[in-house]
Design a protein around this motif. Structure first.
Motif, PDB file in Angstrom:
ATOM      1  N   ASN A  74      73.415  83.907  13.911  1.00 38.85           N
ATOM      2  CA  ASN A  74      72.905  82.819  13.072  1.00 38.85           C
ATOM      3  C   ASN A  74      73.126  83.089  11.593  1.00 38.85           C
ATOM      4  O   ASN A  74      73.455  82.184  10.820  1.00 38.85           O
ATOM      5  CB  ASN A  74      71.399  82.618  13.330  1.00 38.85           C
ATOM      6  N   THR A  75      72.949  84.344  11.190  1.00 34.02           N
ATOM      7  CA  THR A  75      73.102  84.699   9.779  1.00 34.02           C
ATOM      8  C   THR A  75      74.567  84.714   9.350  1.00 34.02           C
ATOM      9  O   THR A  75      74.910  84.263   8.252  1.00 34.02           O
ATOM     10  CB  THR A  75      72.476  86.081   9.521  1.00 34.02           C
ATOM     11  N   ALA A  76      75.440  85.203  10.215  1.00 37.12           N
ATOM     12  CA  ALA A  76      76.836  85.395   9.835  1.00 37.12           C
ATOM     13  C   ALA A  76      77.671  84.123   9.953  1.00 37.12           C
ATOM     14  O   ALA A  76      78.489  83.823   9.070  1.00 37.12           O
ATOM     15  CB  ALA A  76      77.452  86.506  10.687  1.00 37.12           C
ATOM     16  N   TRP A  77      77.499  83.360  11.033  1.00 42.90           N
ATOM     17  CA  TRP A  77      78.401  82.233  11.288  1.00 42.90           C
ATOM     18  C   TRP A  77      77.691  80.883  11.453  1.00 42.90           C
ATOM     19  O   TRP A  77      78.353  79.854  11.516  1.00 42.90           O
ATOM     20  CB  TRP A  77      79.238  82.502  12.548  1.00 42.90           C
ATOM     21  N   HIS A  78      76.381  80.877  11.561  1.00 43.42           N
ATOM     22  CA  HIS A  78      75.606  79.633  11.702  1.00 43.42           C
ATOM     23  C   HIS A  78      76.109  78.739  12.836  1.00 43.42           C
ATOM     24  O   HIS A  78      76.313  77.535  12.643  1.00 43.42           O
ATOM     25  CB  HIS A  78      75.636  78.833  10.385  1.00 43.42           C
ATOM     26  N   PRO A  79      76.311  79.290  14.027  1.00 35.64           N
ATOM     27  CA  PRO A  79      76.750  78.429  15.142  1.00 35.64           C
ATOM     28  C   PRO A  79      75.567  77.606  15.666  1.00 35.64           C
ATOM     29  O   PRO A  79      74.408  77.862  15.297  1.00 35.64           O
ATOM     30  CB  PRO A  79      77.199  79.452  16.190  1.00 35.64           C
ATOM     31  N   PRO A  80      75.810  76.619  16.526  1.00 41.37           N
ATOM     32  CA  PRO A  80      74.696  75.948  17.210  1.00 41.37           C
ATOM     33  C   PRO A  80      73.853  76.991  17.945  1.00 41.37           C
ATOM     34  O   PRO A  80      74.387  77.934  18.532  1.00 41.37           O
ATOM     35  CB  PRO A  80      75.390  74.988  18.172  1.00 41.37           C
ATOM     36  N   PHE A  81      72.542  76.821  17.902  1.00 40.72           N
ATOM     37  CA  PHE A  81      71.671  77.872  18.432  1.00 40.72           C
ATOM     38  C   PHE A  81      71.895  78.124  19.923  1.00 40.72           C
ATOM     39  O   PHE A  81      71.616  79.220  20.418  1.00 40.72           O
ATOM     40  CB  PHE A  81      70.192  77.554  18.163  1.00 40.72           C
TER      41      PHE A  81
END
Length: 330
Positions: A74-81
């Protein structure tokens, strides 16, 4: 009548969960989100201990792996959870399969000690791998996202958390009723008998470890959808002990017991936060009390009740045959 009662309770629970976001405060929704995480964790431990009979004490370690994996993504690439949750579950599942492969030749106390050692080793990793986990300072997690929409509050995360917990429960019921679930229970009752019936005991044990670890990893990923901070101290043996108490009190081998135990002890753990110095003592007393007076838990199965009643009969008491002879004697 029993099936109808179960359905009625299920519909009542669904109704409460649907109404809750419109009537409850943010703190209450946080507690419910946390209870859903506990439900997923309990179902995972239920698979390896309750279904397969493998006494594993590494559940909190896989939970932590799921949290850190999802949080770092989440911090590095912000993908869908959803991607982060699946990644946490996948990494934990791989580690669980490896641990299961190493532990298949161990039983009882030796298995418990080896899995406990793995959990302690992972705790050491969480604390000392500061470049990744930020060590004892804890890890500040970025908000989870879904198609650009940030889950910045408990109420925003609530529907997704409840949906994932419900899906996990449904999958657990399906697994329990499948051939694999039957193989799990066969291994639990007797390795030798299961092997004689054509069950590959080693594979079944590894798969059980894999599923259990995957559930814990998914629970960790779900935790990142509504929590913003994680500290390694919350991922130690105390966490595994709490989840173990949940399934023991609920009833080993019972899916309903795992769910009820998770909700019950999730609430108790929140109440006991006010008396942290006595928390372990109270947990221990509750566990001892159930082991002494209700070893089957709250949802002991009918077969288990019958077995307990038979075990209390005198050893010389047999079953009278129609000829008037005692079938229990030569």
């Amino acid at each position: 009548m029993k099936i109808n009662l179960d359905k009625a309770l299920l519909w009542l629970a669904l109704l409460v969960l649907l109404v809750l976001p419109f009537t409850a405060t943010g703190y209450v929704l946080y507690i419910v989100n946390l209870l859903m995480v506990y439900v997923i964790l309990s179902l995972g431990l239920h698979i390896v201990i309750g279904e397969t009979g493998q006494f594993a004490l590494s559940h909190a370690a896989f939970y932590g792996v799921g949290i850190y994996t999802a949080a770092i993504l989440n911090t590095a690439w912000h993908p869908p959870f959803i991607v982060s949750i699946l990644a946490g579950g996948l990494v934990s599942a791989v580690l669980g399969y490896v641990l299961g492969a190493l532990a298949i030749r161990m039983r009882d106390i030796y298995l418990a000690l080896s899995t406990f050692a793995f959990g302690e080793a992972m705790q050491w990793v969480f604390v000392n791998w500061t470049a990744v986990t930020n060590g004892s300072n804890g890890y500040q997690m970025s908000p989870a996202r879904i198609f650009g929409f940030q889950l910045t509050s408990d109420i925003r995360a609530y529907p997704f958390v409840v949906a994932i917990a419900a899906l996990t429960l449904w999958l657990t019921v399906l697994l329990s009723r499948s051939r694999l679930g039957s193989a799990f229970r066969a291994v639990r009752e007797s390795d030798v008998a299961a092997q004689a019936m054509g069950v590959n005991v080693n594979v079944v044990k590894r798969v059980a470890f894999m599923f259990s670890a995957a559930y814990a990893g998914v629970a960790g990923g779900v935790y990142t959808t509504f929590a913003s901070f994680i500290h390694p101290d919350s991922l130690g043996f105390d966490a595994t002990l709490l989840i173990l108490i949940m399934i023991v009190v609920g009833g080993l081998g019972s899916v309903r017991g795992a769910v009820v135990g998770a909700v019950l002890f999730g609430l108790i753990s929140e109440v006991l936060r006010q008396v942290l110095s006595f928390q372990e003592i109270i947990y221990g007393l509750i566990l001892i009390g159930f082991m002494m007076f209700a070893p089957g838990g709250l949802f002991i199965k009918r077969q288990a009740r019958g077995a307990q009643r038979l075990s209390r009969l005198p050893a010389t008491q047999g079953v009278k045959s129609s000829a008037g002879h005692d079938e229990g004697r030569p």
